[in-house]
Scaffold this motif. Structure first.
Motif, PDB file in Angstrom:
ATOM      1  N   TYR A   8       0.809  -1.213   0.000  1.00  0.00           N
ATOM      2  CA  TYR A   8       0.000   0.000   0.000  1.00  0.00           C
ATOM      3  C   TYR A   8       0.848   1.271   0.000  1.00  0.00           C
ATOM      4  O   TYR A   8       0.328   2.362  -0.198  1.00  0.00           O
ATOM      5  N   ASP A   9       2.134   1.145   0.261  1.00  0.00           N
ATOM      6  CA  ASP A   9       2.973   2.321   0.480  1.00  0.00           C
ATOM      7  C   ASP A   9       3.413   2.947  -0.841  1.00  0.00           C
ATOM      8  O   ASP A   9       4.141   2.336  -1.620  1.00  0.00           O
ATOM      9  N   GLU A  10       2.958   4.180  -1.088  1.00  0.00           N
ATOM     10  CA  GLU A  10       3.339   4.918  -2.290  1.00  0.00           C
ATOM     11  C   GLU A  10       4.150   6.164  -1.948  1.00  0.00           C
ATOM     12  O   GLU A  10       4.315   7.055  -2.782  1.00  0.00           O
ATOM     13  N   SER A  11       4.652   6.219  -0.723  1.00  0.00           N
ATOM     14  CA  SER A  11       5.378   7.419  -0.299  1.00  0.00           C
ATOM     15  C   SER A  11       6.644   7.641  -1.122  1.00  0.00           C
ATOM     16  O   SER A  11       7.078   8.784  -1.302  1.00  0.00           O
ATOM     17  N   GLY A  12       7.223   6.568  -1.651  1.00  0.00           N
ATOM     18  CA  GLY A  12       8.417   6.715  -2.482  1.00  0.00           C
ATOM     19  C   GLY A  12       8.137   7.499  -3.748  1.00  0.00           C
ATOM     20  O   GLY A  12       8.976   8.300  -4.202  1.00  0.00           O
ATOM     21  N   TYR A  13       6.948   7.297  -4.329  1.00  0.00           N
ATOM     22  CA  TYR A  13       6.571   8.045  -5.535  1.00  0.00           C
ATOM     23  C   TYR A  13       6.394   9.528  -5.208  1.00  0.00           C
ATOM     24  O   TYR A  13       6.811  10.402  -5.973  1.00  0.00           O
ATOM     25  N   ALA A  14       5.761   9.805  -4.070  1.00  0.00           N
ATOM     26  CA  ALA A  14       5.579  11.197  -3.658  1.00  0.00           C
ATOM     27  C   ALA A  14       6.929  11.872  -3.431  1.00  0.00           C
ATOM     28  O   ALA A  14       7.137  13.026  -3.831  1.00  0.00           O
ATOM     29  N   SER A  15       7.854  11.153  -2.812  1.00  0.00           N
ATOM     30  CA  SER A  15       9.188  11.710  -2.562  1.00  0.00           C
ATOM     31  C   SER A  15       9.915  12.012  -3.869  1.00  0.00           C
ATOM     32  O   SER A  15      10.600  13.038  -3.993  1.00  0.00           O
ATOM     33  N   ALA A  16       9.752  11.123  -4.853  1.00  0.00           N
ATOM     34  CA  ALA A  16      10.414  11.330  -6.144  1.00  0.00           C
ATOM     35  C   ALA A  16       9.856  12.560  -6.852  1.00  0.00           C
ATOM     36  O   ALA A  16      10.607  13.353  -7.443  1.00  0.00           O
ATOM     37  N   VAL A  17       8.531  12.744  -6.796  1.00  0.00           N
ATOM     38  CA  VAL A  17       7.913  13.927  -7.404  1.00  0.00           C
ATOM     39  C   VAL A  17       8.376  15.186  -6.679  1.00  0.00           C
ATOM     40  O   VAL A  17       8.714  16.202  -7.301  1.00  0.00           O
ATOM     41  N   ALA A  18       8.401  15.128  -5.344  1.00  0.00           N
ATOM     42  CA  ALA A  18       8.839  16.282  -4.555  1.00  0.00           C
ATOM     43  C   ALA A  18      10.279  16.664  -4.889  1.00  0.00           C
ATOM     44  O   ALA A  18      10.614  17.849  -5.027  1.00  0.00           O
ATOM     45  N   LYS A  19      11.140  15.659  -5.027  1.00  0.00           N
ATOM     46  CA  LYS A  19      12.544  15.922  -5.354  1.00  0.00           C
ATOM     47  C   LYS A  19      12.662  16.574  -6.725  1.00  0.00           C
ATOM     48  O   LYS A  19      13.435  17.529  -6.917  1.00  0.00           O
ATOM     49  N   HIS A  20      11.887  16.068  -7.697  1.00  0.00           N
ATOM     50  CA  HIS A  20      11.930  16.638  -9.041  1.00  0.00           C
ATOM     51  C   HIS A  20      11.467  18.093  -9.048  1.00  0.00           C
ATOM     52  O   HIS A  20      12.057  18.936  -9.740  1.00  0.00           O
TER      53      HIS A  20
END
Length: 631
Positions: free
Chosen positions: A307-319
């Motif tokens: 269920y964890d999608e926090s990695g995708y959010a972090s990648a968008v935030a970094k970009h």
């Protein structure tokens, strides 16, 4: 963002009473409060109260109730008018004292009357008292972002942003609305205009309520009328289509940019919710585009990796270069919130995503007072998986009618041919009622609700009112009128206001909603690619590889919880003796359903036997009843 309450009453309601009512919403406005009572015509008193969460003009000049310069008009207001600075230019002669949008409401009313609300672009619930006309108006924004309840007690009326002030009003009878229980069990929420109480209604989105303290002959004391509706706006939109995709993309992008920028006006810290999905990522990208400093972004993750999608959010935030904060949530934290649901969702709400919404709101509130969200993208741009299934179901409808007809032939009906078919085939074959074509469901769920409550009339019968043949579009319009205000926006409002956080939704800007209706459906569902035009805009900011994936979303493990840590409480609620004393459900049917389900659990995908949602709704109702009906 605030909470408002008040009354128009011949019964004696004191300043102390109104203060107590108002203070039940302290969480909605911890910065300031105001309570006033005025003498009205016809033996009436008018009471206005507000709890203030200071967002614009943090000075005492923003205090409410607020009065016009000539004292003719008074107002209490919850929400934001995003175009108030533009409107302010229309009132060159008005002696403004503050820099807040509330005062613009007063100036606009004095110039244009109640028609002024058609000029407001924002989210709002307004109560306004005109002393000259001896009229009180209640107004709710176009899509229902801000809540507004009212209780009619004979010739008296009490209103509030939540139910709690009405419950605290002297003389209120907590008489349940039994007709809404089956709808709640099935839909998981209580749609407008109904509430859980028989005598209380929600003011519908895009609606004005006028209460005349001294009506002339032939005039109604109370009347409601619409100033904006989904149906009418859709009809206007399709009459003026934008058929060139490049033009549509450029114009929609510009409208969204303006919408985001206007929602970044605040005198307090502001950020965005960022899940890593298309809608929240696009809103965050546009917010960062409009900001000189890194935007604060917030997301939560989960210990369960599936269920964890926090990695995708972090990648968008970094970009995008945002100042990102995330928190990994433990299951124990979510369970601890279950008990608090009735306190802040003061009528039953069984959308389990309220729990992660509360958690991300709590995280954001540690740093900001305002957060932008991506709500509305699915309903207006065809994002839900259900819409894709409906497109397929419409293509198979004729075949379904043939199968159903054959199954009803003598011999085949007795042999229960229909019951032996695969779940998806059976669902399409049984979908014969024209009133509910886009509300596909298992007959087992309808039968389950009927066994508990005595009726299976739980679906909306307004589909045909839209006069739309395409099932996807028809269901989208239905969701805009029902699910969006009744569930999604209610959930976000209560979850964020629990922590005194204001949530703003740029996609639900009036200009965005109305422009979406001008777009051909193929710009939204393009050969099976849903939210196509929003995705194409998002790719202007964020690489495809960061966004193009199947969105998992987070589902609370209802089966696990109800058969585990919540089992004892559920069993108590399902006791035949308790249910017979309560008198709201068929005690034997409810006890058997829950006992059988506790033994077997959900049936799994494509079985039509996943009863955990209905049982969760039953559990949430009983938890609510324990707090509000036994108090």
């Amino acid at each position: 963002m605030c909470g408002i309450s008040g009354f128009i009453s011949k019964r004696r309601i004191t300043l102390e009473d109104l203060t107590a009512m108002n203070d039940t919403m302290y969480h909605r406005g911890p910065n300031d409060s105001g309570v006033e009572i005025y003498d009205g015509a016809g033996g009436y008193a008018v009471g206005f109260a507000q709890r203030r969460l200071s967002i614009m003009d943090l000075s005492p000049l923003g205090h409410q109730p607020m009065h016009a310069a000539d004292k003719r008009v008074s107002v209490v207001f919850n929400g934001e008018i995003y175009n108030f600075q533009e409107l302010k230019k229309e009132f060159s002669g008005y002696p403004f004292c503050s820099q807040c949008d509330t005062e613009v409401i007063l100036a606009a009313y004095e110039k244009w009357g109640i028609d002024c609300v058609s000029r407001f672009n924002g989210m709002f619930a307004i109560a306004l008292y005109d002393r000259d006309a001896q009229e009180v108006y209640l107004v709710r924004d176009r899509i229902g972002k801000k809540p507004l309840y009212y209780w009619e007690d004979g010739e008296n009326l009490v209103f509030a942003s939540e139910l709690k002030p009405i419950l605290a009003c002297p003389g209120f009878d907590r008489k349940l609305n039994p007709d809404i229980l089956p709808v709640f069990l099935y839909q998981q929420y209580i749609p407008e205009p109904d509430t859980i109480f028989e005598q209380v209604k929600k003011l519908c989105p895009g609606t004005i309520l006028r209460f005349r303290l001294q009506p002339d002959n032939g005039q109604k004391r109370r009347e409601c009328f619409s100033y904006w509706s989904i149906k009418e706006s859709y009809q206007k939109g399709i009459a003026d289509p934008v058929t060139d995709f490049s033009q549509a993309k450029a114009e929609l992008k510009a409208i969204l940019q303006k919408s985001v920028k206007s929602r970044m006006e605040a005198d307090v810290p502001l950020g965005t919710f960022l899940s890593g999905g298309y809608d929240s990522s696009l809103m965050t990208a546009m917010a960062q585009e409009a900001s000189e400093a890194p935007v604060k972004t917030f997301s939560i993750g989960f210990e369960e990796k599936q269920y964890d999608e926090s990695g995708y959010a972090s990648a968008v935030a970094k970009h995008l270069g945002t100042q990102h904060t995330e928190e990994i949530i433990r299951e124990k934290q979510m369970l601890e919130l279950v008990e608090s649901i009735p306190q802040y969702f003061d009528e039953p709400m069984a959308d389990s995503s309220e729990i992660p919404t509360m958690l991300v709101s709590a995280l954001a509130r540690k740093q900001v007072t305002v957060a932008l969200s991506g709500d509305g993208g699915d309903e207006f741009f065809c994002g839900y998986q259900m819409y894709q299934k409906l497109g397929q179901a419409q293509k198979l409808d004729a075949a379904g009618a043939l199968i159903y007809g054959i199954s009803q032939l003598p011999g085949l009906k007795q042999a229960n041919l229909l019951g032996r078919l695969p779940f998806s085939v059976r669902t399409i074959a049984q979908n014969r009622d024209k009133r509910y074509k886009t509300q596909l469901c298992s007959d087992k769920y309808l039968a389950c609700v009927k066994s508990l409550t005595g009726t299976d009339q739980v679906r909306f019968d307004r589909e045909l009112d839209y006069h739309v043949k395409n099932w996807q579009i028809r269901r989208m319009l239905l969701d805009m009128d029902t699910y969006l205000p009744g569930d999604i926006l209610c959930k976000v409002d209560r979850a964020s206001m629990k922590y005194s956080l204001e949530a703003r939704c740029p996609i639900l800007d009036q200009r965005v909603m109305e422009y979406s209706f001008r777009l051909p459906h193929s710009f939204k569902d393009h050969n099976g690619c849903q939210k196509y035009i929003l995705k194409e805009i998002a790719y202007d900011y964020i690489p495809r590889e960061l966004l193009d994936r199947k969105k998992t979303g987070f589902s609370v493990p209802l089966d696990k919880w109800l058969r585990g840590p919540l089992k004892n409480k559920l069993t108590d609620y399902a006791s035949p003796a308790f249910l017979k004393q309560q008198g709201l459900f068929d005690a034997d049917a409810a006890s058997k359903l829950i006992a059988d389900w506790l033994g077997a659990g959900d049936g799994g995908a494509y079985t039509g036997s996943n009863y955990s949602r209905i049982i969760w709704a039953f559990f949430i109702f009983q938890q609510w009843a324990e707090r509000y009906l036994q108090a």
